[in-house]
Design a protein around this motif. Sequence first.
Motif, mmCIF file in Angstrom:
data_model
loop_
_atom_site.group_PDB
_atom_site.id
_atom_site.type_symbol
_atom_site.label_atom_id
_atom_site.label_comp_id
_atom_site.label_asym_id
_atom_site.label_seq_id
_atom_site.Cartn_x
_atom_site.Cartn_y
_atom_site.Cartn_z
ATOM 1 N N GLU A 113 -24.966 -55.918 -11.548
ATOM 2 C CA GLU A 113 -25.908 -56.274 -12.609
ATOM 3 C C GLU A 113 -25.888 -57.753 -12.944
ATOM 4 O O GLU A 113 -26.815 -58.264 -13.573
ATOM 5 N N ARG A 114 -24.878 -58.487 -12.498
ATOM 6 C CA ARG A 114 -24.862 -59.945 -12.718
ATOM 7 C C ARG A 114 -25.970 -60.633 -11.930
ATOM 8 O O ARG A 114 -26.295 -61.791 -12.196
ATOM 9 N N LEU A 115 -26.573 -59.921 -10.973
ATOM 10 C CA LEU A 115 -27.635 -60.497 -10.154
ATOM 11 C C LEU A 115 -29.035 -60.122 -10.638
ATOM 12 O O LEU A 115 -30.026 -60.468 -10.000
ATOM 13 N N LEU A 116 -29.140 -59.449 -11.781
ATOM 14 C CA LEU A 116 -30.451 -59.153 -12.357
ATOM 15 C C LEU A 116 -31.156 -60.452 -12.741
ATOM 16 O O LEU A 116 -30.515 -61.444 -13.099
ATOM 17 N N SER A 117 -32.481 -60.445 -12.684
ATOM 18 C CA SER A 117 -33.248 -61.581 -13.185
ATOM 19 C C SER A 117 -33.155 -61.586 -14.713
ATOM 20 O O SER A 117 -32.789 -60.582 -15.340
ATOM 21 N N ASP A 118 -33.496 -62.714 -15.318
ATOM 22 C CA ASP A 118 -33.473 -62.820 -16.784
ATOM 23 C C ASP A 118 -34.317 -61.720 -17.424
ATOM 24 O O ASP A 118 -33.933 -61.137 -18.435
ATOM 25 N N ALA A 126 -28.405 -67.476 -16.136
ATOM 26 C CA ALA A 126 -28.039 -68.670 -15.370
ATOM 27 C C ALA A 126 -26.537 -68.923 -15.387
ATOM 28 O O ALA A 126 -25.936 -69.152 -14.336
ATOM 29 N N GLY A 127 -25.902 -68.878 -16.535
ATOM 30 C CA GLY A 127 -24.464 -69.145 -16.607
ATOM 31 C C GLY A 127 -23.653 -68.132 -15.825
ATOM 32 O O GLY A 127 -22.746 -68.487 -15.060
ATOM 33 N N THR A 128 -23.985 -66.863 -15.981
ATOM 34 C CA THR A 128 -23.284 -65.790 -15.256
ATOM 35 C C THR A 128 -23.462 -65.956 -13.756
ATOM 36 O O THR A 128 -22.503 -65.858 -12.989
ATOM 37 N N GLN A 129 -24.695 -66.228 -13.332
ATOM 38 C CA GLN A 129 -24.962 -66.338 -11.897
ATOM 39 C C GLN A 129 -24.389 -67.624 -11.311
ATOM 40 O O GLN A 129 -23.892 -67.626 -10.187
#
Length: 196
Positions: A113-118, A126-129
Motif C-alpha cells: 500500500e506504500r505504492l498507492l497513488s495520492d 511522496a515522503g513514504t515513497q
Amino acid sequence: MLRRALLLLPLAGFTPPPVLRGEALRPWLAALAGGGFTLMLRHADTRGTGCDATDDWRDAARQRHISPEGRAQAARIGAALAGVPLERPVRASPVPRAFETAVLAFGAAEPDERLLSDEFARRAMAGTQRALLAEPPPPGLNRALVGHMGSAMSPPGRSITQAEFPEGSLMLWRQGQPVATLEPAPLPGGGAHRCG
C-alpha cells in the motif's frame, strides 16, 4: 521526521531524467546487471479503458485497467528485464492496473500500500515513497516497485507529466536519486491516458 527530511533534501531541484528508448537502453540494462538500483515501473498502458470513477482502490469495477496492448506491453517489459537480478518478491500497488502489470512482467508480486497513488491513498505519499526509493536493495540485486505516476516522482513545485513518465516506463533510482527513465516497450501513440 528528521530522517525523512534528510532523505528528501538531495531531491531539491531535481528534474526528471529524459525518457530513453531503443539502443539508448543498452548501457542502462548492462548497469542493472550489477544491482544497486530501484526500478519504479509505472503500470502498463490503460488507453481506452475509461477513467477512474472512484478513489477507493478496492473498487476495481470503477477504475482504469490495463488495455490489451498494456498486457502485451507488460510481458515485453518482463522479457526486456529477464536477465536483471531482482529482489523477490516484486512489490506493487494493490490497484489492479499496477498489480496486474507486475504479475505479467515479473510472474508474481506482493501488494504494498506504500505504492498507492495520492488519490487512492487519500493522502500525500511522496515522503513514504521517496523513503522506499532511497532504501538500498540487497547487495547484487535491484528492487522492482510497480505503481503510478505519483508525487514521489515529481520535481519540486510541479507535477511530473505523462511525457516524462509514460505508462509502461521505468524510472531508475540510485541512492535516493532518479538517474534514468527507460521505456523498454513503447507503444505507438501510447504512454498517456486521457483522464484528468
